[in-house]
Design an enzyme around this catalytic site. Structure first.
Site, PDB file in Angstrom:
ATOM      1  N   ASP A 116      36.044  39.785  35.764  1.00  0.00           N
ATOM      2  CA  ASP A 116      34.960  40.578  34.483  1.00  0.00           C
ATOM      3  C   ASP A 116      33.649  40.130  34.855  1.00  0.00           C
ATOM      4  O   ASP A 116      32.524  40.624  34.558  1.00  0.00           O
ATOM      5  CB  ASP A 116      35.116  40.093  33.066  1.00  0.00           C
ATOM      6  CG  ASP A 116      36.591  40.647  33.260  1.00  0.00           C
ATOM      7  OD1 ASP A 116      36.994  42.333  33.379  1.00  0.00           O
ATOM      8  OD2 ASP A 116      37.219  40.436  31.968  1.00  0.00           O
ATOM      9  N   ASP A 179      40.932  47.389  37.526  1.00  0.00           N
ATOM     10  CA  ASP A 179      39.413  47.556  37.010  1.00  0.00           C
ATOM     11  C   ASP A 179      38.917  46.305  37.638  1.00  0.00           C
ATOM     12  O   ASP A 179      37.213  46.350  38.201  1.00  0.00           O
ATOM     13  CB  ASP A 179      39.258  46.480  35.912  1.00  0.00           C
ATOM     14  CG  ASP A 179      40.081  47.129  34.432  1.00  0.00           C
ATOM     15  OD1 ASP A 179      41.668  47.609  35.391  1.00  0.00           O
ATOM     16  OD2 ASP A 179      40.149  47.579  33.441  1.00  0.00           O
TER      17      ASP A 179
END
Length: 402
Positions: A116, A179
């Site tokens: 992330d 993602d």
């Protein structure tokens, strides 16, 4: 174009919910006033201390839930502030954006704990550098890109998403989630701004392997692919945050649309442009009449299932950019028009938060299988919403998006 044109015409007649099928000034004074008002309210509510970054307002609540700099969503709030600075050119937004951006600096000197870092650092420092060319920001981005690169496994050709045990993902085998496509942007950028060529190669490899292994024959996406960490062989594909392994989770498909569009922009490889259209087309085919997806396209509870405004905002932003790359003028126009119609729905009374809370949007869904952030306001919905508004406004004025 299958049923797209007919559906587009039908949508334009939904005047109650769609107010801007025709040309619209996406960042007019009224819209900007709303965005600034909501963000100002949020700033006034933010507590002092380390846990001060807005993440979500749960359904039934009226206040943000806050997280610290390590949360995967920590870059979206400073990103929103940078976009407000871009839209208004007001110094106050630059000051606030810089303050919250700098809180994330520690991520650039820590060991990478998951994928992330792109969400966290490129949405904050990346937007900051784009708008200010502050060399301190550049150094942080480059350090973080090198950190993210440590998660790349040459045996699989992808970046490890979750370096820890997650149910049903065969740890310690290698997992890659959809993602992660968004985080490739930081690697592409770093490779062109002082980082090594290997960062570019990693990003291209990750996208190519994902393209090959993370999609069904109809181009709907799985959420996660598990690979043998030593041989690179695909073990299985699952949909961790969707209704079922074979369902089309709305936000996962949105990440795919955005990610492959971005990969084409950064690499100019035609395979990514072609694939971006394929994953976009299956999404558009399955949209309900109001153009805002349910959290999962295959939830048997539809039409009583939760919506996901975040997926709609991500997709709208991505399609606006995609429309600038597609050579077929009819299809390019369709993508742009569809994105504008989605923005019109998101900008209606049904989806704007207004006095409900200080976010921009209502009705997003985070992780329904875990019972988290269902029909909530979520910071990344706001981020992609304002990004899409800025992109739509630039396209209307015949200006480049970046």
């Amino acid at each position: 174009m299958r049923n797209y044109i007919k559906r587009s015409i039908a949508v334009c007649f939904l005047a109650i919910t769609i107010t801007a099928c025709s040309s619209n000034n996406y960042l007019n004074s009224e819209q900007l006033h709303y965005l600034e008002k909501q963000a100002t309210r949020t700033l006034q509510e933010i507590p002092k201390g380390a846990i001060n970054i807005p993440r979500n307002v749960n359904n039934g609540a009226d206040k943000w839930r806050y997280v610290d700099y390590e949360d995967w969503t920590s870059g979206f709030w400073p990103g929103v502030l940078w976009y407000l600075f871009e839209a208004t050119n007001q110094e106050k937004w630059k000051i606030e954006a810089d303050k919250f951006t700098r809180e994330l600096t520690r991520l650039s000197v820590q060991k990478a704990v998951d994928h992330d870092l792109g969400f966290q650092i490129f949405n904050s420092f990346g937007n900051g550098y784009r708008l200010t060319h502050n060399e301190e920001y550049k150094k942080v981005i480059l350090r973080t890109a090198d950190s993210l690169a440590t998660l790349f496994n040459p045996n699989t050709g992808t970046i490890l998403s979750w370096p820890r045990s997650v149910p049903n993902l065969e740890w310690p085998q290698h997992n890659t989630i959809m993602d992660n496509m968004i985080n490739l942007e930081m690697l592409f950028w770093a490779s062109k701004n002082g980082g090594g060529r290997e960062l570019y190669d990693m990003a291209v490899s990750h996208a190519q392997v994902t393209m090959k292994n993370a999609f069904r024959p109809d181009y709907s996406s799985y959420h996660v692919v598990v690979y043998d960490r030593n041989t690179g062989k695909k073990i299985k594909a699952v949909t961790h945050q969707g209704y079922s392994d074979e369902s089309m989770w709305a936000r996962g498909q949105a990440w795919a649309i955005y990610g492959f569009t971005m990969c084409y922009r950064e690499s100019k490889r035609s395979e990514f442009l072609e694939f971006a259209q394929k994953v976009t087309d299956v999404y558009l085919e399955r949209l309900p009449p109001d153009l805002i997806p349910y959290w999962d396209f295959n939830d048997p509870g539809i039409p009583n299932a939760p919506k996901d405004a975040s997926a709609a905002a991500i997709t709208a932003s991505a399609m606006l950019e995609l429309s600038t790359f597609v050579a077929d003028k009819v299809k390019a126009s369709l993508y742009r028009k569809k994105a504008e119609q989605i923005l019109a729905v998101l900008s209606s009374d049904k989806y704007l938060s207004k006095d409900t809370n200080s976010s921009f949007l209502l009705h997003s869904t985070g992780h329904k299988p875990n019972g988290l952030e269902i029909d909530a306001s979520i910071t990344y919905a706001d981020y992609y919403y304002i990004e899409a508004l800025i992109r739509a406004d630039r396209l209307q004025r015949s200006e480049p998006l970046k």
